[in-house]
Design an enzyme around this catalytic site. Sequence first.
Site, short mmCIF file in Angstrom:
data_model
loop_
_atom_site.label_atom_id
_atom_site.label_comp_id
_atom_site.label_asym_id
_atom_site.label_seq_id
_atom_site.Cartn_x
_atom_site.Cartn_y
_atom_site.Cartn_z
N CYS A 161 5.91 0.03 7.93
CA CYS A 161 5.50 1.16 7.08
C CYS A 161 6.68 1.60 6.22
O CYS A 161 7.81 1.67 6.71
CB CYS A 161 5.03 2.32 7.95
SG CYS A 161 4.51 3.78 7.03
N LEU A 162 6.40 1.90 4.97
CA LEU A 162 7.45 2.34 4.07
C LEU A 162 8.05 3.67 4.49
O LEU A 162 9.17 4.00 4.10
CB LEU A 162 6.91 2.43 2.64
CG LEU A 162 6.39 1.12 2.04
CD1 LEU A 162 5.86 1.37 0.64
CD2 LEU A 162 7.47 0.06 2.03
N GLN B 79 2.76 10.04 1.39
CA GLN B 79 4.07 9.42 1.51
C GLN B 79 5.02 9.80 0.37
O GLN B 79 6.22 9.54 0.46
CB GLN B 79 3.93 7.91 1.57
CG GLN B 79 3.27 7.43 2.85
CD GLN B 79 3.18 5.92 2.89
OE1 GLN B 79 2.26 5.34 2.33
NE2 GLN B 79 4.14 5.29 3.54
N HIS C 202 -4.49 1.00 7.45
CA HIS C 202 -3.16 1.61 7.51
C HIS C 202 -3.06 2.77 6.51
O HIS C 202 -2.60 3.86 6.86
CB HIS C 202 -2.12 0.53 7.19
CG HIS C 202 -0.71 1.00 7.26
ND1 HIS C 202 0.19 0.57 8.21
CD2 HIS C 202 -0.01 1.86 6.47
CE1 HIS C 202 1.37 1.14 8.01
NE2 HIS C 202 1.27 1.93 6.96
N GLU C 203 -3.50 2.53 5.28
CA GLU C 203 -3.38 3.58 4.27
C GLU C 203 -4.34 4.74 4.53
O GLU C 203 -3.98 5.91 4.33
CB GLU C 203 -3.62 2.99 2.88
CG GLU C 203 -2.64 1.91 2.48
CD GLU C 203 -1.18 2.30 2.69
OE1 GLU C 203 -0.83 3.48 2.50
OE2 GLU C 203 -0.40 1.42 3.06
N HIS D 184 -2.96 7.04 7.09
CA HIS D 184 -1.98 7.99 6.54
C HIS D 184 -2.66 9.27 6.08
O HIS D 184 -2.12 10.37 6.24
CB HIS D 184 -1.26 7.37 5.34
CG HIS D 184 -0.01 6.63 5.68
ND1 HIS D 184 1.06 7.23 6.31
CD2 HIS D 184 0.36 5.34 5.45
CE1 HIS D 184 2.03 6.33 6.47
NE2 HIS D 184 1.63 5.18 5.95
N GLY E 148 0.84 -1.18 0.00
CA GLY E 148 0.00 0.00 0.00
C GLY E 148 0.87 1.23 0.00
O GLY E 148 2.02 1.20 0.45
#
Length: 226
Positions: A122-123, A69, A164-165, A168, A64
């Site tokens: 998380c990225l 981000q 999660h997304e 963000h 995702g």
Amino acid sequence: MPTTTVSERVDELLSGTRPLPIISAGVPVLRQPALPYEGQLAADQLDRLLAAMRETMHSAPGVGLAAPQIGVPLRLAVIEDPAEVADEVREVRGRVPQPYRVLVNPAYEPVGDGRAAFFEGCLSIPGWQAVVSRPDRIRLRGQDETGRELDEEFTGWPARIVQHETDHLDGVLYLDLAETRSLSSAQSVSDYWSQPTPATAAHALGFPLRATSGTDDDGGTGTTAP
């Protein structure tokens, strides 16, 4: 100095290197609620941005990626998970394949009281994971990239990715919701806590498992797994 519009920011990104650079925690755009998407981008520009986000998600790799981000403060996210995991992990975590999806202006709410606790990464926080307890079934509302209205339920790992997304887009990182004593380097998770559930980690590291169904480890959102 003139203010850069979102459209100009996207053009600047798309004219640069690929995959797109992923912003790390500490940059303000990750802590500010994103703007509702209301056609700020031309149709071709939106298509190119989403394609670049998908490429960046795959390259990371992750399952995702949210627009903040990459420094774009719009309520846009992409998700996709081939779920190439062992059968035991698939069963315990509900890690089933999630086809490529675009989420526009997403919002979710829990369905029922069930929760599941698993390691999440998380990225935008590379190299670390922590256990997060989340609703195991949610209702998602929003639109897709064509403007079609979405109103559907997600369960298991796909529900975790969506949460999660979407978080963000509200300026929330998974660490805000995590059991802080579970915080582990990705290498430590690989070496010690690769079991299908985080029960062993909870006992050894001294944190509670706040779940009524399931428990885990894996990486996030950008979700690495989430």
